[in-house]
Scaffold this motif. Structure first.
Motif, PDB file in Angstrom:
ATOM      1  N   CYS A 258     -34.285  65.786  31.284  1.00  0.00           N
ATOM      2  CA  CYS A 258     -33.355  64.895  32.258  1.00  0.00           C
ATOM      3  C   CYS A 258     -31.914  65.771  32.089  1.00  0.00           C
ATOM      4  CB  CYS A 258     -33.196  63.562  31.552  1.00  0.00           C
ATOM      5  SG  CYS A 258     -34.565  62.447  32.068  1.00  0.00           S
TER       6      CYS A 258
ATOM      7  N   ARG B 218     -43.996  65.590  34.762  1.00  0.00           N
ATOM      8  CA  ARG B 218     -43.549  64.643  33.813  1.00  0.00           C
ATOM      9  C   ARG B 218     -44.457  63.623  33.927  1.00  0.00           C
ATOM     10  NH1 ARG B 218     -37.013  64.715  34.124  1.00  0.00           N
ATOM     11  NH2 ARG B 218     -37.391  63.576  32.408  1.00  0.00           N
TER      12      ARG B 218
ATOM     13  N   CYS C  50     -34.459  58.790  25.210  1.00  0.00           N
ATOM     14  CA  CYS C  50     -33.869  59.320  26.523  1.00  0.00           C
ATOM     15  C   CYS C  50     -33.235  58.119  27.238  1.00  0.00           C
ATOM     16  CB  CYS C  50     -34.680  60.370  27.092  1.00  0.00           C
ATOM     17  SG  CYS C  50     -33.765  60.810  28.725  1.00  0.00           S
TER      18      CYS C  50
ATOM     19  N   CYS D 272     -35.131  58.563  31.050  1.00  0.00           N
ATOM     20  CA  CYS D 272     -36.371  58.433  31.419  1.00  0.00           C
ATOM     21  C   CYS D 272     -37.025  57.402  30.312  1.00  0.00           C
ATOM     22  CB  CYS D 272     -37.217  59.566  31.665  1.00  0.00           C
ATOM     23  SG  CYS D 272     -37.256  60.591  29.967  1.00  0.00           S
TER      24      CYS D 272
ATOM     25  N   CYS E  31     -33.314  63.550  27.119  1.00  0.00           N
ATOM     26  CA  CYS E  31     -34.461  64.487  26.996  1.00  0.00           C
ATOM     27  C   CYS E  31     -34.073  65.769  27.423  1.00  0.00           C
ATOM     28  CB  CYS E  31     -35.942  63.983  27.293  1.00  0.00           C
ATOM     29  SG  CYS E  31     -36.009  63.984  29.072  1.00  0.00           S
TER      30      CYS E  31
ATOM     31  N   ILE F 119     -38.252  58.036  27.448  1.00  0.00           N
ATOM     32  CA  ILE F 119     -39.232  58.776  26.677  1.00  0.00           C
ATOM     33  C   ILE F 119     -38.546  58.828  25.320  1.00  0.00           C
ATOM     34  CG2 ILE F 119     -38.449  61.233  26.844  1.00  0.00           C
ATOM     35  CD1 ILE F 119     -41.501  61.774  26.902  1.00  0.00           C
TER      36      ILE F 119
HETATM   37 ZN   LIG Z   1     -35.463  62.062  29.991  1.00  0.00          ZN
END
Ligand SMILES: [Zn+2]
Length: 146
Positions: free
Chosen positions: A61, A122, A21, A24, A58, A26
């Motif tokens: 988000c 999260r 992502c 963020c 993701c 991830i």
């Molecule tokens: Zn994200």
């Protein structure tokens, strides 16, 4: 205006992002719902479905971002656009404080807040991944080094 993303374009966006992502950081393998192709400037605001306006994001988000393109900065009330993974350097706008994203700019602040990146649920998820050595992932560490 079509927001349809062809399989070939989706593949380009995913590989360009190293399956992270781009907000963020991830890794897609560590998400339950996978990642989606985000229109950085939503089609509602005239954004095109072309590589330069697409990011990998993701589900959390992307869904939180929706068709928004920015927000008001808490401290000043001035409008700021969101982080643009195609033109902005991640490390110019965020730093990683454990599993929390710390904004380094107005762009970082509105992006973290509106996308819900530091929502307690999260943070719990990222903490669990951190304990497994998966957050930040190798791919994310490479991005953090830029
Ligand atoms: Zn994200």
């Amino acid at each position: 205006m079509s927001s349809y993303v062809s399989p070939a374009l989706r593949q380009l966006v995913a590989t360009r992002a190293n399956y992270l992502c781009e907000y963020c950081l991830i890794h897609e393998e560590d998400t339950f719902f996978g990642c989606e192709v985000d229109h950085i400037i939503s089609t509602k605001h005239g954004g095109q479905t072309e590589a330069d306006n697409l990011a990998y994001a993701c589900v959390f988000c992307n869904r939180a971002k929706g068709s928004d393109i920015g927000s008001r900065v808490v401290l000043t009330g001035a409008f700021s656009r969101f982080f643009n993974p195609r033109t902005d350097l991640w490390t110019a706008h965020f730093s990683l404080d454990g599993v929390r994203l710390a904004p380094r700019s107005d762009i970082g602040e509105v992006t973290v807040r509106l996308l819900g990146i530091n929502h307690p649920d999260r943070l719990i998820e990222r903490q669990a991944l951190r304990e497994l050595g998966r957050y930040p992932s190798t791919e994310a560490l490479a991005r953090l080094a830029k």
